[in-house]
Design a protein around this motif. Structure first.
Motif, PDB file in Angstrom:
ATOM      1  N   LYS A 191       0.832  -1.205   0.000  1.00  0.00           N
ATOM      2  CA  LYS A 191       0.000   0.000   0.000  1.00  0.00           C
ATOM      3  C   LYS A 191       0.870   1.259   0.000  1.00  0.00           C
ATOM      4  N   ALA A 192       1.930   1.260   0.809  1.00  0.00           N
ATOM      5  CA  ALA A 192       2.828   2.415   0.870  1.00  0.00           C
ATOM      6  C   ALA A 192       3.505   2.649  -0.480  1.00  0.00           C
ATOM      7  N   LEU A 193       3.928   1.577  -1.134  1.00  0.00           N
ATOM      8  CA  LEU A 193       4.567   1.715  -2.440  1.00  0.00           C
ATOM      9  C   LEU A 193       3.572   2.229  -3.490  1.00  0.00           C
ATOM     10  N   GLU A 226       1.003   4.103  -2.980  1.00  0.00           N
ATOM     11  CA  GLU A 226       0.762   5.531  -2.715  1.00  0.00           C
ATOM     12  C   GLU A 226       1.888   6.378  -3.293  1.00  0.00           C
ATOM     13  N   GLN A 227       3.126   5.882  -3.200  1.00  0.00           N
ATOM     14  CA  GLN A 227       4.256   6.598  -3.786  1.00  0.00           C
ATOM     15  C   GLN A 227       4.144   6.641  -5.306  1.00  0.00           C
ATOM     16  N   VAL A 228       3.649   5.560  -5.901  1.00  0.00           N
ATOM     17  CA  VAL A 228       3.462   5.534  -7.352  1.00  0.00           C
ATOM     18  C   VAL A 228       2.395   6.551  -7.746  1.00  0.00           C
ATOM     19  N   LYS A 229       1.289   6.562  -7.028  1.00  0.00           N
ATOM     20  CA  LYS A 229       0.200   7.496  -7.332  1.00  0.00           C
ATOM     21  C   LYS A 229       0.642   8.941  -7.164  1.00  0.00           C
ATOM     22  N   ALA A 230       1.529   9.192  -6.191  1.00  0.00           N
ATOM     23  CA  ALA A 230       2.020  10.543  -5.949  1.00  0.00           C
ATOM     24  C   ALA A 230       3.096  10.947  -6.958  1.00  0.00           C
ATOM     25  N   GLY A 231       3.568   9.990  -7.750  1.00  0.00           N
ATOM     26  CA  GLY A 231       4.584  10.280  -8.758  1.00  0.00           C
ATOM     27  C   GLY A 231       6.002  10.278  -8.229  1.00  0.00           C
ATOM     28  N   LYS A 232       6.207   9.791  -7.018  1.00  0.00           N
ATOM     29  CA  LYS A 232       7.545   9.757  -6.429  1.00  0.00           C
ATOM     30  C   LYS A 232       8.407   8.659  -7.032  1.00  0.00           C
ATOM     31  N   ILE A 233       7.775   7.525  -7.373  1.00  0.00           N
ATOM     32  CA  ILE A 233       8.476   6.417  -8.013  1.00  0.00           C
ATOM     33  C   ILE A 233       7.602   5.876  -9.136  1.00  0.00           C
ATOM     34  N   ASP A 234       8.216   5.119 -10.046  1.00  0.00           N
ATOM     35  CA  ASP A 234       7.418   4.516 -11.115  1.00  0.00           C
ATOM     36  C   ASP A 234       7.042   3.087 -10.726  1.00  0.00           C
ATOM     37  N   ARG A 235       6.168   2.475 -11.515  1.00  0.00           N
ATOM     38  CA  ARG A 235       5.668   1.137 -11.201  1.00  0.00           C
ATOM     39  C   ARG A 235       6.776   0.092 -11.194  1.00  0.00           C
ATOM     40  N   LYS A 236       7.719   0.231 -12.103  1.00  0.00           N
ATOM     41  CA  LYS A 236       8.814  -0.741 -12.174  1.00  0.00           C
ATOM     42  C   LYS A 236       9.653  -0.697 -10.898  1.00  0.00           C
ATOM     43  N   THR A 237       9.955   0.502 -10.425  1.00  0.00           N
ATOM     44  CA  THR A 237      10.724   0.652  -9.190  1.00  0.00           C
ATOM     45  C   THR A 237       9.951   0.075  -8.012  1.00  0.00           C
ATOM     46  N   ALA A 278       7.715  -2.299  -8.101  1.00  0.00           N
ATOM     47  CA  ALA A 278       7.727  -3.754  -8.220  1.00  0.00           C
ATOM     48  C   ALA A 278       9.061  -4.323  -7.749  1.00  0.00           C
ATOM     49  N   GLU A 279      10.155  -3.658  -8.105  1.00  0.00           N
ATOM     50  CA  GLU A 279      11.474  -4.121  -7.676  1.00  0.00           C
ATOM     51  C   GLU A 279      11.622  -4.028  -6.163  1.00  0.00           C
ATOM     52  N   GLN A 280      11.133  -2.934  -5.582  1.00  0.00           N
ATOM     53  CA  GLN A 280      11.222  -2.764  -4.131  1.00  0.00           C
ATOM     54  C   GLN A 280      10.361  -3.793  -3.404  1.00  0.00           C
TER      55      GLN A 280
END
Length: 102
Positions: free
Chosen positions: A70-72, A74-85, A87-89
């Motif tokens: 969920k935290a990841l 939210e970061q994707v939705k906020a534009g802080k990271i992309d989906r690939k990053t 998924a890797e995390q």
């Protein structure tokens, strides 16, 4: 003539090797297959054999995974990271939190 034959053979071999190494993906809409009755029975037996402490540990692990996911997201939705990053995390998190084998 001999060089031309060797070159032609090399081309044929490289094409067949490249085709053999091509990654096959399921066609659109296929995805995962449903588990078989045998697999369902094995999962059910394993769940029924678990001790209360094991069940609680599994619930806690799933809750922690869901919170991380969920935290990841939210970061994707906020534009802080992309989906690939993300998924890797998440994959790295799963590897780091794998239970030890007995």
């Amino acid at each position: 003539m001999k060089v031309l034959t060797v070159a032609a053979l090399a081309l044929v071999m490289s094409a067949s090797v490249a085709q053999a190494q091509a990654r096959t993906r399921p066609a659109a809409g296929e995805g995962r297959k449903a588990p078989t009755e045998e697999q369902r029975a094995a999962r059910k037996a394993k769940a029924e054999a678990a001790t209360p402490a094991q069940r609680e540990a599994a619930k806690e692990a799933m809750k922690a995974y869901q919170e991380e996911r969920k935290a990841l997201m939210e970061q994707v939705k906020a534009g802080k990271i992309d989906r690939k990053t993300a998924a890797e995390q998440l994959k790295a998190w799963r590897e780091a939190h794998k239970p030890a084998k007995p």
